[in-house]
Design an enzyme around this catalytic site. Structure first.
Site, PDB file in Angstrom:
ATOM      1  N   HIS A   1     105.330  34.928  -8.517  1.00  0.00           N
ATOM      2  CA  HIS A   1     105.387  35.999  -8.854  1.00  0.00           C
ATOM      3  C   HIS A   1     104.805  37.634  -8.435  1.00  0.00           C
ATOM      4  CE1 HIS A   1     103.121  32.614 -11.584  1.00  0.00           C
ATOM      5  NE2 HIS A   1     104.865  33.373 -11.975  1.00  0.00           N
TER       6      HIS A   1
ATOM      7  N   LYS B   1     104.368  38.960  -4.928  1.00  0.00           N
ATOM      8  CA  LYS B   1     105.299  39.766  -4.018  1.00  0.00           C
ATOM      9  C   LYS B   1     105.075  40.216  -2.518  1.00  0.00           C
ATOM     10  CE  LYS B   1     108.930  39.149  -7.271  1.00  0.00           C
ATOM     11  NZ  LYS B   1     109.050  37.810  -7.097  1.00  0.00           N
TER      12      LYS B   1
ATOM     13  N   THR C   1     113.632  32.129  -4.245  1.00  0.00           N
ATOM     14  CA  THR C   1     113.746  32.154  -5.839  1.00  0.00           C
ATOM     15  C   THR C   1     114.115  33.837  -5.673  1.00  0.00           C
ATOM     16  OG1 THR C   1     111.488  32.845  -6.567  1.00  0.00           O
ATOM     17  CG2 THR C   1     112.257  31.166  -7.143  1.00  0.00           C
ATOM     18  N   GLY C   2     114.995  34.449  -6.160  1.00  0.00           N
ATOM     19  CA  GLY C   2     115.939  35.762  -6.558  1.00  0.00           C
ATOM     20  C   GLY C   2     114.695  37.033  -5.855  1.00  0.00           C
ATOM     21  N   THR C   3     114.666  37.581  -6.422  1.00  0.00           N
ATOM     22  CA  THR C   3     113.826  38.787  -5.973  1.00  0.00           C
ATOM     23  C   THR C   3     112.911  38.539  -4.781  1.00  0.00           C
ATOM     24  OG1 THR C   3     113.298  39.726  -7.696  1.00  0.00           O
ATOM     25  CG2 THR C   3     112.289  41.670  -6.425  1.00  0.00           C
ATOM     26  N   THR C   4     112.884  37.685  -4.701  1.00  0.00           N
ATOM     27  CA  THR C   4     111.288  36.942  -3.752  1.00  0.00           C
ATOM     28  C   THR C   4     112.168  36.687  -2.210  1.00  0.00           C
ATOM     29  OG1 THR C   4     109.410  35.562  -5.389  1.00  0.00           O
ATOM     30  CG2 THR C   4     109.460  35.603  -2.957  1.00  0.00           C
TER      31      THR C   4
ATOM     32  N   SER D   1     116.519  34.647 -10.511  1.00  0.00           N
ATOM     33  CA  SER D   1     114.817  34.580 -10.390  1.00  0.00           C
ATOM     34  C   SER D   1     114.039  33.509 -11.041  1.00  0.00           C
ATOM     35  CB  SER D   1     115.557  35.284 -10.879  1.00  0.00           C
ATOM     36  OG  SER D   1     113.566  36.223 -11.815  1.00  0.00           O
ATOM     37  N   GLY D   2     112.766  33.178 -10.651  1.00  0.00           N
ATOM     38  CA  GLY D   2     111.798  32.368 -11.418  1.00  0.00           C
ATOM     39  C   GLY D   2     112.329  31.848 -13.078  1.00  0.00           C
TER      40      GLY D   2
ATOM     41  N   ASP E   1     113.047  28.707 -10.300  1.00  0.00           N
ATOM     42  CA  ASP E   1     111.665  27.687 -10.206  1.00  0.00           C
ATOM     43  C   ASP E   1     112.396  26.249 -10.864  1.00  0.00           C
ATOM     44  OD1 ASP E   1     110.196  29.550 -10.220  1.00  0.00           O
ATOM     45  OD2 ASP E   1     109.177  29.333 -12.203  1.00  0.00           O
TER      46      ASP E   1
ATOM     47  N   ASP F   1     100.235  33.645  -9.818  1.00  0.00           N
ATOM     48  CA  ASP F   1      99.449  35.102 -10.361  1.00  0.00           C
ATOM     49  C   ASP F   1      98.711  34.324 -11.405  1.00  0.00           C
ATOM     50  OD1 ASP F   1      97.518  37.124 -10.989  1.00  0.00           O
ATOM     51  OD2 ASP F   1      99.061  37.805 -11.886  1.00  0.00           O
TER      52      ASP F   1
ATOM     53  N   HIS G   1     107.491  32.130 -18.663  1.00  0.00           N
ATOM     54  CA  HIS G   1     107.908  30.713 -18.284  1.00  0.00           C
ATOM     55  C   HIS G   1     106.921  29.883 -17.802  1.00  0.00           C
ATOM     56  CE1 HIS G   1     108.134  32.865 -14.579  1.00  0.00           C
ATOM     57  NE2 HIS G   1     108.409  31.790 -14.140  1.00  0.00           N
TER      58      HIS G   1
ATOM     59  N   ASP H   1     108.169  26.286 -17.156  1.00  0.00           N
ATOM     60  CA  ASP H   1     108.851  26.008 -15.686  1.00  0.00           C
ATOM     61  C   ASP H   1     108.363  25.930 -14.504  1.00  0.00           C
ATOM     62  OD1 ASP H   1     110.984  25.915 -17.406  1.00  0.00           O
ATOM     63  OD2 ASP H   1     111.768  28.143 -16.502  1.00  0.00           O
TER      64      ASP H   1
ATOM     65  N   ARG I   1     104.388  19.459 -10.543  1.00  0.00           N
ATOM     66  CA  ARG I   1     104.097  18.157 -11.541  1.00  0.00           C
ATOM     67  C   ARG I   1     105.333  17.388 -10.554  1.00  0.00           C
ATOM     68  NH1 ARG I   1     106.711  14.358 -14.015  1.00  0.00           N
ATOM     69  NH2 ARG I   1     108.576  15.719 -14.519  1.00  0.00           N
TER      70      ARG I   1
END
Length: 123
Positions: free
Chosen positions: A8, A12, A34-37, A54-55, A60, A80, A87, A90, A96
């Site tokens: 989150h 980051k 995921t994208g930015t990470t 991106s999440g 995700d 976080d 989201h 998601d 799960r």
């Protein structure tokens, strides 16, 4: 091993610092994020990162799909817990699906450290 990284926004910096600290361990594995990470991990460590969306835009769920297909071995998701996420459904679905498919999931730095120790002993 195929390892997914998600963080989150407020986590980051933590995930980048974590990957930098253990870059030597992660170099021998296939990295996804995921994208930015993923962009930050690649820029700050030079590691090759296979990036998803991106999440909040579906990243995700893309990682969850890889988990369900048996194509992801570990997920490190620095969440976080103090900030509401738009989201959240998601996120819950990803948690799960990791449980359903018995894929190890770290949601904080403490559990992520345990995973790194296991990866070190695995090499």
């Amino acid at each position: 091993m195929r390892i997914a990284f998600i963080a989150h926004d407020k986590k980051k910096d933590d995930i980048v610092d974590f990957v930098k600290r253990y870059k030597d361990v992660f170099e021998g594995h296939e990295i996804f994020a995921t994208g930015t990470t993923g962009k930050l991990i690649n820029e700050m460590t030079g590691l090759k990162v296979n990036r998803f969306l991106s999440g909040p835009l579906g990243g995700d769920q893309e990682i969850g799909s890889k988990v369900a297909q048996g194509e992801m071995d570990i997920v490190i998701f620095l969440r976080d817990p103090l900030t509401s996420q738009p989201h959240e459904p998601d996120i819950a679905a990803l948690l799960r699906i990791c449980d359903v498919h018995c894929v190890p999931l770290a949601t904080n730095l403490g559990s992520a450290e345990v995973f790194v120790k296991a990866l070190k002993s695995h090499n």
